[in-house]
Design an enzyme around this catalytic site. Structure first.
Site, PDB file in Angstrom:
ATOM      1  N   GLU A  64      10.358 -34.328 -16.496  1.00 35.31           N
ATOM      2  CA  GLU A  64       8.914 -34.552 -16.604  1.00 35.31           C
ATOM      3  C   GLU A  64       8.122 -33.254 -16.652  1.00 35.31           C
ATOM      4  OE1 GLU A  64       9.571 -34.415 -12.101  1.00 35.31           O
ATOM      5  OE2 GLU A  64      10.727 -34.874 -13.920  1.00 35.31           O
ATOM      6  N   ARG A  90      13.403 -30.189 -14.408  1.00 32.88           N
ATOM      7  CA  ARG A  90      12.995 -31.588 -14.230  1.00 32.88           C
ATOM      8  C   ARG A  90      12.481 -32.118 -15.575  1.00 32.88           C
ATOM      9  NH1 ARG A  90       8.176 -30.829 -10.835  1.00 32.88           N
ATOM     10  NH2 ARG A  90       8.250 -28.846 -11.942  1.00 32.88           N
ATOM     11  N   GLU A 117      -6.671 -37.650  -5.599  1.00 31.68           N
ATOM     12  CA  GLU A 117      -5.345 -37.516  -4.993  1.00 31.68           C
ATOM     13  C   GLU A 117      -5.380 -36.623  -3.749  1.00 31.68           C
ATOM     14  OE1 GLU A 117      -0.926 -36.026  -6.524  1.00 31.68           O
ATOM     15  OE2 GLU A 117      -2.733 -35.082  -7.306  1.00 31.68           O
ATOM     16  N   ASP A 148       5.286 -30.904  -3.586  1.00 31.75           N
ATOM     17  CA  ASP A 148       5.594 -29.984  -4.678  1.00 31.75           C
ATOM     18  C   ASP A 148       4.295 -29.495  -5.316  1.00 31.75           C
ATOM     19  OD1 ASP A 148       5.459 -32.762  -5.243  1.00 31.75           O
ATOM     20  OD2 ASP A 148       6.456 -32.522  -7.169  1.00 31.75           O
ATOM     21  N   ASN A 177      12.584 -41.332  -6.072  1.00 35.82           N
ATOM     22  CA  ASN A 177      11.281 -40.662  -6.082  1.00 35.82           C
ATOM     23  C   ASN A 177      10.226 -41.600  -6.678  1.00 35.82           C
ATOM     24  OD1 ASN A 177      10.247 -37.327  -6.937  1.00 35.82           O
ATOM     25  ND2 ASN A 177       9.002 -39.144  -7.176  1.00 35.82           N
ATOM     26  N   GLU A 221       0.691 -27.791 -10.927  1.00 37.84           N
ATOM     27  CA  GLU A 221       1.126 -27.797 -12.324  1.00 37.84           C
ATOM     28  C   GLU A 221       0.447 -28.874 -13.163  1.00 37.84           C
ATOM     29  OE1 GLU A 221       5.349 -28.448 -12.478  1.00 37.84           O
ATOM     30  OE2 GLU A 221       5.227 -30.426 -11.577  1.00 37.84           O
TER      31      GLU A 221
END
Length: 594
Positions: free
Chosen positions: A314, A312, A548, A348, A236, A563
């Site tokens: 992170e 996860r 982004e 995600d 990833n 998130e």
């Protein structure tokens, strides 16, 4: 005396919790769990990552909600010399010894972090790209509008801001960092994304080709190939906590793009064995699924499947909170795997992965056979066939041509929906380990940008009748918005849903439409590209940054949701802006302002 007992219990509790958490991870790649828990594969993380999750939890419980930092910033910390991990763990136990819920006064936590850790991002050093020229020869010669040309030069200049190299100390003492060592400099996305990312790199490379930064582009590919050689797949991202999942497989497309411009046959020779390893990863084990059509023909396809069934690292505090409503270990583990698998998809999060959208706890990503993943793998098969032919391996090339034809057939049978004029994701009825018989009702009839991703592939965009159907479906889909293509039509609050649009989806659909022979498709492609360029320009002029993602329902607005806070920089957005300007230019008479 009571305080000493509390401290003793706290020490015991922390140590026991730490040991249990470490014990729950596997030693190498895969293990089978007990029958009452998730039996899928789990890949080990590192002791530092596990410890930093505790620091993250303490920060989350110590700061007021509105002041809490991005949880990823704690997992990206590195150990300050001369302290060892064990000595910092001991200091952390002392810090939290008087707290039953791991919270501490904020000033104490901040002193602890400052004393024992180097800050997030300090493991990456600025690198001046050797191939950067402020105004490359012939740069965007078809951009005639001076205002647009000036802005394009500014976007081109952003590569210098995003160019980094991994600190030598990461290679010398890897256990002190969550960052992974890499052989070449990198282009990072920007903001919280302080490391190289897998699928982002494809659109970064598209932009680097326009910027004539071929050495930098080749370095990105070399880095990703080193990860495949080390782990068996492109991670990833280049962090220890990303070793349990990959991202959309575009490494072959990166090699293809670089070769098309540079004719670098040495890169091709080095890449082929690495790409074969990456291809095997995506077409075996849990990633592989078989769908049997009405004629009894078995189609071998792929799905996303993370090798992880815990929060996860992170985003550990968020994942724990999201899973709090589940009552059994098995339910929580399956949910965590589906969350991590959504992260492997790169999208995600989105309602695309939810059984009952927009309810987040119905995430079931491992049960989806995704259209776009299989587009990427079809492209990989075509790329490998092309690269093998260049290298003189005719038999190998023929083998991958045949594999591409088999997958292409599955697009007709499994994904295509004639009534919708789109390719639709397919929901698995069971766990995907056994062959399933295709059912029409298992197609996900909701509208997503990914439903149009196959038009990126030449065999689809060269079929005039098919293109006509797809153009009509896209026109009527509701996805085309004032600033580009929506990711979905559902306003769920997730970042890969309405009202956001993302650079990768714009580029794939626009490029596919532009390659067709259809005048209508070409015009649609150019119009979408101009909307996207114009909105990015307006956002840049207002904020001074490239974002982004965009809110495509309005011109000149950046996207939100999800998130984390909106991020700037931004690698793939820069790349797609430059690629679109190279493809379509900008006439002198056409204003960039609305």
């Amino acid at each position: 005396m009571a305080m000493k007992s509390l401290k003793h219990l706290k020490r015991q509790g922390f140590t026991l919790f730490f040991l249990l958490l470490c014990f729950s991870l596997t030693t190498s790649s895969m293990v089978e769990s007990h029958t009452d828990s998730d039996s899928g594969p789990v890949v080990q993380t590192t002791p530092l990552v596990t410890f930093l999750q505790h620091v993250q939890l303490t920060a989350f419980r110590s700061y007021p909600k509105k002041q809490s930092a991005d949880p990823k910033s704690y997992i990206d910390l590195s150990l300050k010399r001369p302290y060892t991990l064990s000595s910092i763990e001991s200091a952390f136990e002392d810090l939290t010894s008087e707290s039953l819920d791991m919270s501490v006064p904020v000033e104490k936590l901040e002193r602890f972090v400052k004393q024992y850790f180097d800050g997030a991002g300090e493991d990456m050093l600025h690198h001046e790209p050797v191939d950067f020229v402020s105004d490359p020869s012939g740069f965007l010669s078809n951009v005639e509008n001076e205002k647009v040309r000036d802005w394009a030069r500014e976007v081109h200049g952003l590569w210098r801001n995003l160019s980094c190299r991994v600190s030598d100390s990461v290679r010398e003492s890897p256990g002190r960092y969550t960052l992974l060592p890499l052989p070449e400099p990198v282009i990072i996305p920007g903001s919280r994304f302080r490391e190289v990312y897998n699928w982002d790199s494809y659109w970064v490379i598209k932009g680097l080709m326009t910027s004539q930064m071929f050495t930098t582009a080749k370095g990105l590919v070399t880095n990703l190939m080193s990860l495949v050689e080390t782990y068996g797949y492109a991670l990833n991202g280049a962090r220890a906590y990303y070793t349990n999942r990959s991202q959309p497989p575009l490494l072959s497309s990166m090699v293809y793009e670089i070769y098309n411009v540079t004719k670098d046959e040495e890169l091709v020779r080095k890449a082929i064995p690495v790409l074969l390893k990456e291809y095997e990863f995506w077409n075996s084990g849990k990633h592989k699924v078989v769908i049997r059509d009405a004629s009894g023909y078995d189609h071998v396809l792929s799905r996303y499947y993370a090798m992880w069934n815990m929060p996860r690292p992170e985003s550990s505090v968020f994942d724990e909170e999201s899973a709090s409503g589940f009552s059994t270990l098995l339910e929580k583990q399956r949910f965590h795997r589906d969350i991590a698998t959504a992260a492997e998809s790169g999208c995600d999060f989105t309602t695309r992965w939810m059984r009952d959208p927009p309810h987040f706890t119905t995430m079931a990503t491992t049960s989806v056979v995704p259209v776009d993943l299989n587009v990427f793998l079809l492209k990989m098969e075509l790329d490998i066939a092309f690269l093998m032919e260049i290298s003189g391996d005719k038999n190998g090339s023929d083998r991958f041509v045949e594999a591409s034809k088999a997958r292409e057939k599955a697009f007709e049978t499994v994904f295509w929906n004639e009534k919708a004029g789109q390719w639709l994701d397919y929901w698995l009825s069971s766990n995907g380990d056994e062959t399933e018989t295709w059912k029409a009702e298992n197609q996900n009839t909701n509208v997503f940008a990914s439903n149009f991703a196959p038009i990126w592939i030449n065999s689809f965009n060269s079929d005039e009748k098919l293109v006509k159907k797809v153009v009509k479906a896209l026109e009527n889909s509701g996805l085309i918005a004032p600033a580009g293509i929506l990711s979905s039509l559902t306003d769920s609050g997730q970042q890969w849903d309405y009202p956001n649009g993302w650079a990768p989806q714009q580029e794939m659909i626009v490029t596919g439409l532009a390659r067709s022979s259809s005048k209508e498709a070409k015009e649609m492609a150019e119009e979408i590209a101009r909307r996207w360029i114009r909105s990015n320009y307006l956002v840049y002029k207002k904020s001074g940054t490239i974002h982004e993602k965009l809110k495509v329902t309005e011109l000149g607005e950046y996207g939100g949701g999800g998130e984390y806070k909106p991020q700037t920089g931004f690698g793939w957005s820069n790349g797609v802006i430059l690629a679109f300007l190279e493809e379509f230019g900008w006439p002198s008479h056409l204003s960039i302002e609305p």
